[in-house]
Design an enzyme around this catalytic site. Structure first.
Site, PDB file in Angstrom:
ATOM      1  N   GLU A  52      -3.169  84.679   5.223  1.00 40.51           N
ATOM      2  CA  GLU A  52      -4.619  84.630   5.318  1.00 40.51           C
ATOM      3  C   GLU A  52      -5.274  85.612   4.340  1.00 40.51           C
ATOM      4  O   GLU A  52      -6.253  85.272   3.663  1.00 40.51           O
ATOM      5  CB  GLU A  52      -5.065  84.976   6.744  1.00 40.51           C
ATOM      6  CG  GLU A  52      -4.551  84.004   7.804  1.00 40.51           C
ATOM      7  CD  GLU A  52      -3.243  84.447   8.432  1.00 40.51           C
ATOM      8  OE1 GLU A  52      -3.054  84.186   9.636  1.00 40.51           O
ATOM      9  OE2 GLU A  52      -2.399  85.034   7.723  1.00 40.51           O
ATOM     10  N   ALA A 162      37.854  67.437   3.761  1.00 39.10           N
ATOM     11  CA  ALA A 162      38.637  67.921   2.623  1.00 39.10           C
ATOM     12  C   ALA A 162      39.926  67.132   2.531  1.00 39.10           C
ATOM     13  O   ALA A 162      40.487  66.684   3.548  1.00 39.10           O
ATOM     14  CB  ALA A 162      38.945  69.414   2.753  1.00 39.10           C
ATOM     15  N   LEU A 203      28.393  81.127  -2.863  1.00 36.57           N
ATOM     16  CA  LEU A 203      27.371  80.839  -1.857  1.00 36.57           C
ATOM     17  C   LEU A 203      25.983  81.292  -2.316  1.00 36.57           C
ATOM     18  O   LEU A 203      25.167  81.750  -1.509  1.00 36.57           O
ATOM     19  CB  LEU A 203      27.721  81.473  -0.504  1.00 36.57           C
ATOM     20  CG  LEU A 203      28.934  80.872   0.201  1.00 36.57           C
ATOM     21  CD1 LEU A 203      29.208  81.612   1.501  1.00 36.57           C
ATOM     22  CD2 LEU A 203      28.754  79.382   0.476  1.00 36.57           C
ATOM     23  N   SER A 222      37.399  88.698  10.941  1.00 39.11           N
ATOM     24  CA  SER A 222      37.731  89.577  12.063  1.00 39.11           C
ATOM     25  C   SER A 222      38.623  90.745  11.673  1.00 39.11           C
ATOM     26  O   SER A 222      38.488  91.842  12.231  1.00 39.11           O
ATOM     27  CB  SER A 222      38.387  88.773  13.187  1.00 39.11           C
ATOM     28  OG  SER A 222      39.530  88.086  12.702  1.00 39.11           O
ATOM     29  N   GLU A 293      27.486  77.345   6.530  1.00 40.37           N
ATOM     30  CA  GLU A 293      28.277  76.546   5.585  1.00 40.37           C
ATOM     31  C   GLU A 293      29.715  76.994   5.707  1.00 40.37           C
ATOM     32  O   GLU A 293      30.172  77.868   4.976  1.00 40.37           O
ATOM     33  CB  GLU A 293      27.801  76.761   4.153  1.00 40.37           C
ATOM     34  CG  GLU A 293      26.497  76.096   3.787  1.00 40.37           C
ATOM     35  CD  GLU A 293      26.301  76.042   2.286  1.00 40.37           C
ATOM     36  OE1 GLU A 293      27.075  75.340   1.607  1.00 40.37           O
ATOM     37  OE2 GLU A 293      25.388  76.714   1.789  1.00 40.37           O
TER      38      GLU A 293
END
Length: 364
Positions: A52, A162, A203, A222, A293
């Site tokens: 605004e 794949a 990416l 991990s 992705e």
């Protein structure tokens, strides 16, 4: 006139996607009584002005007595910037046309009420569905503390993602371009360490956008298996690795030295990064829109955890026969979706899109 002004405001907001973190992408347009566009603007990056204020500044003195069309309710509280409602009053705006109310507890109808109380005419509901789509990340973040997740993948007509030996794109050039548009609109991209190991993906948005901005890349890893020489780390350094307490300190240290940020998340019983712990962490960073992705294992884990809000599956017009199975085929996805699916042709491929969850005010 209201509809055309809102259409313009929505276009302005769309161009700001991915660039307004931690605020939502909002567009605003000042319109004269004859329908002339007097000024327009979008929300600026963190700490900058809201849409605004940008539009009113562009219009200058011509804003007095004019109409302001805005895709989201103007704020009426002090944050990093002063209230937009005050800027609207100072500019002498006669009418505000707003698409949808804001569910942010600091706003939630207060902007509309304040403007009406000061004699400004307020019209709501114009362009509501499109504006709600734009603000889903904002709404989920303020309502749950977690970002909105869109899962994207490409598969063949028989549900393969794949070849057994890997290599090669499944979909065509038009789909490739659409994926990069999706990356450009996201605050961050999520992938798994296995995808990085197999594809060594950057990416990033390609070609790079004019402003040079790239989304944050988030890797679920991990035990910190990502190589410090991976392209996802070496490209521009905007990468966040999510590990667990089991990650060896030496590996974590080498990744940090390579330029990555590393954060530790609570593990699942089998030692993986807990998805909701990760989303809580990313929400604390005020990221609102995530593009997932990843391979079928991580995507499937997100689906199993009901942690996907929207999906976009590109389907190529050919069959692979053998290969790695997608996390879910179209029939499986149909059973999960909240809204009816949206099918569009993207070059030679089809794009299946659907919402699994919706946030914000109900839109008829």
């Amino acid at each position: 006139m209201h509809e055309s002004a809102m259409a313009r405001a929505l276009d302005v907001a769309r161009r700001a996607r991915g660039r307004t973190h931690p605020n939502p992408p909002v567009g605003a347009v000042v319109v004269g009584n004859d329908g002339t566009i007097l000024g327009e603007g979008a929300t600026q990056p963190a700490g900058g002005d809201h849409a605004e204020v940008m539009a009113l500044r562009a219009a200058g003195p011509r804003a007095r007595g004019a109409t302001l069309a805005v895709t989201l309710e103007p704020c009426n509280h002090h944050g990093h910037t002063p209230p937009c409602t005050e800027a609207i009053l100072r500019a002498g705006i006669r009418r505000v046309v707003a698409a949808i109310p804001d569910t942010n507890p600091g706003v939630r109808g207060g902007g509309f009420d304040y403007l009406r109380g000061q004699g400004v005419q307020v019209v709501t509901g114009v362009g509501a569905q499109a504006a709600s789509n734009l603000a889903q990340g904002h709404f989920k973040l303020v309502e749950t503390g977690r970002p909105h997740v869109t899962a994207k993948w490409a598969m063949t007509r028989d549900g393969k993602v794949a070849k057994p030996t890997g290599g090669g794109r499944i979909t065509g050039n038009a789909a490739w371009r659409r994926v990069h548009e999706m990356r450009d609109a996201a605050d961050a991209i999520i992938t798994g360490v296995n995808s990085i190991a197999v594809d060594d993906s950057r990416l990033t948005v390609r070609p790079p956008p004019a402003d040079g901005r790239q989304p944050l890349r988030v890797v679920f890893d991990s035990i910190a298996r990502t190589s410090p020489s991976s392209r996802v780390i070496g490209h521009d350094g905007r990468v966040l690795l999510l590990t667990t307490p089991a990650a060896p300190p030496a590996r974590v240290r080498s990744l940090k030295e390579a330029g990555a940020k590393v954060r530790t998340c609570a593990p699942t019983p089998v030692g993986r990064v807990d998805i909701y712990a990760a989303l809580d962490l990313l929400g604390d960073l005020r990221l609102s829109t995530l593009l997932l992705e990843a391979g079928p294992a991580l995507t499937g884990a997100f689906l199993a955890a009901d942690a996907i809000d929207s999906l976009a599956a590109f389907v190529a017009p050919w069959s692979m026969g053998s290969g790695l199975e997608a996390a879910a085929d179209i029939d499986n996805l149909r059973r999960r979706m909240l809204d009816r699916p949206r099918f569009n042709e993207v070059g030679t491929d089809s794009l299946f899109e659907a919402d699994l969850h919706r946030y914000g005010p109900a839109v008829a």
